[in-house]
Write a protein that holds these residues in place. Sequence first.
Motif, PDB file in Angstrom:
ATOM      1  N   ILE A 160      49.763  47.343  52.841  1.00 14.11           N
ATOM      2  CA  ILE A 160      48.996  46.389  52.305  1.00 14.11           C
ATOM      3  C   ILE A 160      47.899  45.110  52.837  1.00 14.11           C
ATOM      4  O   ILE A 160      48.468  44.502  53.211  1.00 14.11           O
ATOM      5  N   ALA A 161      46.834  44.952  52.393  1.00 17.32           N
ATOM      6  CA  ALA A 161      45.393  43.785  52.237  1.00 17.32           C
ATOM      7  C   ALA A 161      45.130  42.953  50.923  1.00 17.32           C
ATOM      8  O   ALA A 161      44.767  44.210  50.635  1.00 17.32           O
ATOM      9  N   HIS A 162      45.322  41.960  50.889  1.00 19.05           N
ATOM     10  CA  HIS A 162      44.260  41.708  50.072  1.00 19.05           C
ATOM     11  C   HIS A 162      43.891  40.794  50.138  1.00 19.05           C
ATOM     12  O   HIS A 162      44.113  39.589  50.400  1.00 19.05           O
ATOM     13  N   GLY A 163      42.763  40.154  49.780  1.00 19.18           N
ATOM     14  CA  GLY A 163      42.298  38.782  49.776  1.00 19.18           C
ATOM     15  C   GLY A 163      42.397  37.836  48.703  1.00 19.18           C
ATOM     16  O   GLY A 163      42.978  38.614  47.122  1.00 19.18           O
ATOM     17  N   THR A 164      42.876  36.734  49.359  1.00 20.99           N
ATOM     18  CA  THR A 164      43.329  35.938  48.568  1.00 20.99           C
ATOM     19  C   THR A 164      42.579  35.102  47.251  1.00 20.99           C
ATOM     20  O   THR A 164      43.366  35.104  45.777  1.00 20.99           O
ATOM     21  N   ASN A 165      41.268  35.321  47.510  1.00 24.33           N
ATOM     22  CA  ASN A 165      40.010  35.062  46.416  1.00 24.33           C
ATOM     23  C   ASN A 165      39.921  36.303  44.970  1.00 24.33           C
ATOM     24  O   ASN A 165      38.519  35.974  44.822  1.00 24.33           O
ATOM     25  N   ASP A 166      40.573  37.432  45.600  1.00 25.34           N
ATOM     26  CA  ASP A 166      40.424  38.408  44.392  1.00 25.34           C
ATOM     27  C   ASP A 166      39.871  38.433  43.015  1.00 25.34           C
ATOM     28  O   ASP A 166      41.095  37.834  42.509  1.00 25.34           O
ATOM     29  N   GLU A 167      38.472  38.286  42.952  1.00 23.25           N
ATOM     30  CA  GLU A 167      38.738  38.362  41.147  1.00 23.25           C
ATOM     31  C   GLU A 167      38.610  38.656  40.360  1.00 23.25           C
ATOM     32  O   GLU A 167      38.722  38.924  39.141  1.00 23.25           O
ATOM     33  N   ARG A 168      38.801  40.387  40.886  1.00 25.18           N
ATOM     34  CA  ARG A 168      38.858  42.006  40.486  1.00 25.18           C
ATOM     35  C   ARG A 168      40.071  42.202  39.487  1.00 25.18           C
ATOM     36  O   ARG A 168      40.251  42.960  39.134  1.00 25.18           O
ATOM     37  N   VAL A 169      41.125  42.313  41.204  1.00 26.96           N
ATOM     38  CA  VAL A 169      42.542  42.501  41.021  1.00 26.96           C
ATOM     39  C   VAL A 169      42.948  41.545  41.621  1.00 26.96           C
ATOM     40  O   VAL A 169      43.287  41.016  42.527  1.00 26.96           O
ATOM     41  N   ASP A 170      44.045  40.731  41.258  1.00 32.01           N
ATOM     42  CA  ASP A 170      44.993  39.968  40.917  1.00 32.01           C
ATOM     43  C   ASP A 170      46.147  40.408  41.791  1.00 32.01           C
ATOM     44  O   ASP A 170      47.005  40.739  42.388  1.00 32.01           O
TER      45      ASP A 170
END
Length: 254
Positions: A160-170
């Motif tokens: 899993i990789a996720h952007g820390t500034n994702d404003e669409r999905v926490d």
Amino acid sequence: MAQQALPERGARLGRPMGAAASRRTVHGVVLLLPGGDPDGGTRRPTRMSVAAVLPLARRLVRAGQEEGLAAHVVHYRCRGWNGPDAAAAADAEWATQEVVRRYGDVPVCLAGHGMGARAALRAAGHPAVASVVALAPWLPEPDTLEPEPVKHLVGRQVLIAHGTNDERVDPELSYRFAERAKKVNRDVCRFEVHTDGHGLNQHRSEVQALAIDFLLGSLFATGYSRPVADALAAPPPLGLRMPLAAGFGSTLRR
């Protein structure tokens, strides 16, 4: 005279890429699962959603050409997840079965973004699935909805990789999911892409390099880079909050 109803449009695989396109022997397949909307009804997916995963597909097949990697983008029946129908996940399961029909007993990686990442995680119970790459997965709030299942991920390699500034999905939702999944399957890791948003565009090169490293290691046993191996081996929270280093992929050592 009564008008006949049009037949329901089914899911389909996009044109083959990589080994399948060049008619070489296929030894592994990656299915690209585009993003979508929570509720899309019967509306068809947009061309933009498909186009968004093509750069990753091209990089994956280039990196896996010596291993016999083939790739297809999955074209969903409709645009949305659509609640309990989980339409995208059902289409991902169909696509995996279609891969088995076309190519036989080859390992499959499900790679998706947003809603497609959720579909990849949900459909990973198919026996042919060896690994999952979930980028910025759209996941429900576990406190308000039934949590996503995780037991079917046993025996699969999961990134899993996720952007820390994702404003669409926490991004905390993917952390909580990874935390639950890690309890039943030690082969789960999660990378945080600092300052990046939902599209993971700011650090696209690093994210694609991470996906390549993970896919080759999980489908073809080529070994993982040190950061990925460390993330898989580390207990929570370390292995689930691994920072994706700037320039990842430029100086990889396997």
